[in-house]
Every structure is written in structure tokens, then in C-alpha cells.
Design a protein around this motif. Structure first.
Motif, short mmCIF file in Angstrom:
data_model
loop_
_atom_site.label_atom_id
_atom_site.label_comp_id
_atom_site.label_asym_id
_atom_site.label_seq_id
_atom_site.Cartn_x
_atom_site.Cartn_y
_atom_site.Cartn_z
N ASP A 1 84.05 8.50 14.05
CA ASP A 1 84.02 9.95 13.79
C ASP A 1 84.22 10.73 15.08
OD1 ASP A 1 83.41 9.71 11.01
OD2 ASP A 1 81.30 9.37 11.49
N MET A 2 83.63 10.25 16.15
CA MET A 2 83.73 10.93 17.43
C MET A 2 85.15 10.87 17.98
SD MET A 2 80.82 12.23 17.96
CE MET A 2 80.29 12.31 16.28
N LYS A 3 85.87 9.79 17.64
CA LYS A 3 87.26 9.70 18.10
C LYS A 3 88.10 10.79 17.45
CE LYS A 3 87.46 5.13 19.90
NZ LYS A 3 86.68 3.99 19.54
N LYS A 4 87.79 11.14 16.19
CA LYS A 4 88.48 12.26 15.53
C LYS A 4 88.17 13.55 16.27
CE LYS A 4 87.85 10.18 11.00
NZ LYS A 4 86.97 10.27 9.85
N LEU A 5 86.93 13.70 16.71
CA LEU A 5 86.53 14.90 17.44
C LEU A 5 87.27 15.02 18.75
CD1 LEU A 5 82.67 15.30 17.19
CD2 LEU A 5 84.44 16.71 16.20
N ARG A 6 87.55 13.88 19.39
CA ARG A 6 88.21 13.91 20.69
C ARG A 6 89.53 14.66 20.60
NH1 ARG A 6 89.00 8.42 23.77
NH2 ARG A 6 90.54 8.07 22.14
N TYR A 7 90.23 14.49 19.49
CA TYR A 7 91.49 15.21 19.30
C TYR A 7 91.26 16.71 19.38
CZ TYR A 7 95.42 17.28 16.88
OH TYR A 7 96.48 18.08 16.57
N HIS A 8 90.23 17.20 18.71
CA HIS A 8 89.93 18.65 18.74
C HIS A 8 89.48 19.09 20.13
CE1 HIS A 8 90.56 19.14 14.50
NE2 HIS A 8 89.77 18.13 14.26
N LEU A 9 88.71 18.24 20.79
CA LEU A 9 88.26 18.57 22.14
C LEU A 9 89.42 18.69 23.11
CD1 LEU A 9 85.10 16.36 22.45
CD2 LEU A 9 85.18 18.83 22.64
N MET A 10 90.37 17.78 22.98
CA MET A 10 91.51 17.79 23.90
C MET A 10 92.36 19.03 23.67
SD MET A 10 91.30 15.27 25.97
CE MET A 10 89.72 16.07 26.05
N ASN A 11 92.45 19.47 22.40
CA ASN A 11 93.25 20.65 22.10
C ASN A 11 92.59 21.93 22.56
OD1 ASN A 11 95.27 19.17 21.03
ND2 ASN A 11 94.73 19.52 18.90
N CYS A 12 91.27 21.99 22.52
CA CYS A 12 90.62 23.26 22.84
C CYS A 12 90.18 23.34 24.30
CB CYS A 12 89.43 23.52 21.92
SG CYS A 12 88.10 22.35 22.12
#
Length: 152
Positions: free
Chosen positions: A139-150
Motif C-alpha cells: 500500500d505504501m508503494k502506491k503512496l510513493r507515486y503520489h509523494l513523488m508527484n507532489c
């Protein structure tokens, strides 16, 4: 170009360490989220309820005096439990999205209950994602995508 070491080089070489505010009334869940996010090289701040989270974000009752602190505690993502005493994650989401200074920050809601109407309500109000607990490293790996974008 991700390295297996936990150095700050790797996938975040060009950005500051993403700062995540994790909000949950359960100490066990807060510790789990903190560990999962730390594994992704995130800086993690935890809050035990919505009021503490708003205070940290500079959106508490006396937010006029705290707005200057917001730049000191820049948050790239808020992850919050839905069911909490006092203020639900949904109410916290609404307050963040109503704020001119915080509305662009992605908010992820998590819950142990899979209630489609609740999930849709949160997404319609602006939640980035809705995740079911218990959270896992995947689940956290999915979050990483959002973190990298923002945070770039």
C-alpha cells in the motif's frame, strides 16, 4: 534507479525527504504507518486525532497566529484514519480542503471498514486515495507515486 540501501540518494535524489502527517487514534496503527513510511525514506509526523493534526498543520482554532509555522512544517501528504473520536477523517479532510494554504496537499483516508458509500464520499470531497486497514508495505508503494508527484 532505486538503490537497495536506505541512503538519501536513490529515488529521492532530487527532492527533499517527503513529509507525511499520519493521523490515527490507535497507537499501534500510528506506529505501523510510521514504520511503513520510514521504510520508504519519508519523514513522518504522527497525530492522535484530527484536532492535533489541524494544530500541526496550522489550521487549529487560533490558526491566524500559526500560519507562519506552516512553512516550517511543510507536509507533502496527510494519511488519516476515518473512524476517530471527536473528528472523523472525513471532517479532517474537509477542513484541509477548505483551507487556502493546505488544499493542494493530498489526503489519503484509511479505514478497517469497507463501506462503498463512505469511500465515495471521501473521494468526492477530494481524498487522493482510500485504503483499507491493516496497511501493508505494498500500500505504501502506491503512496510513493503520489509523494513523488507532489514533492517534485
Amino acid at each position: 534507479m532505486e538503490s537497495s540501501s536506505s541512503s538519501s540518494k536513490g529515488f529521492m535524489a532530487n527532492v527533499e525527504q517527503p513529509h507525511v502527517l499520519a493521523v490515527d487514534d490507535s497507537l499501534v496503527d500510528r506506529k505501523l504507518i510510521e514504520k511503513l513510511l520510514t521504510n520508504l525514506s519519508c519523514k513522518v509526523t504522527t497525530a492522535e486525532n484530527g484536532a492535533s493534526a489541524l494544530e500541526f498543520l496550522g489550521l487549529g482554532d487560533q490558526h491566524n497566529s500559526l500560519e507562519s509555522n506552516v512553512s516550517n512544517s511543510k507536509v507533502n501528504l496527510v494519511i488519516t484514519d476515518y473512524c476517530m473520536p471527536g473528528m472523523t477523517g472525513y471532517e479532517l479532510l474537509k477542513k484541509i480542503k477548505e483551507s487556502s494554504i493546505m488544499k493542494e496537499v493530498p489526503v489519503v483516508i484509511m479505514s478497517s471498514e469497507n463501506v462503498p458509500t463512505r469511500i465515495n464520499k471521501c473521494l468526492e470531497e477530494g481524498a487522493q486515495m482510500f485504503m483499507l486497514k491493516p496497511l501493508k508495505q505494498s500500500d505504501m508503494k502506491k503512496l510513493r507515486y503520489h509523494l513523488m508527484n507532489c514533492s517534485s
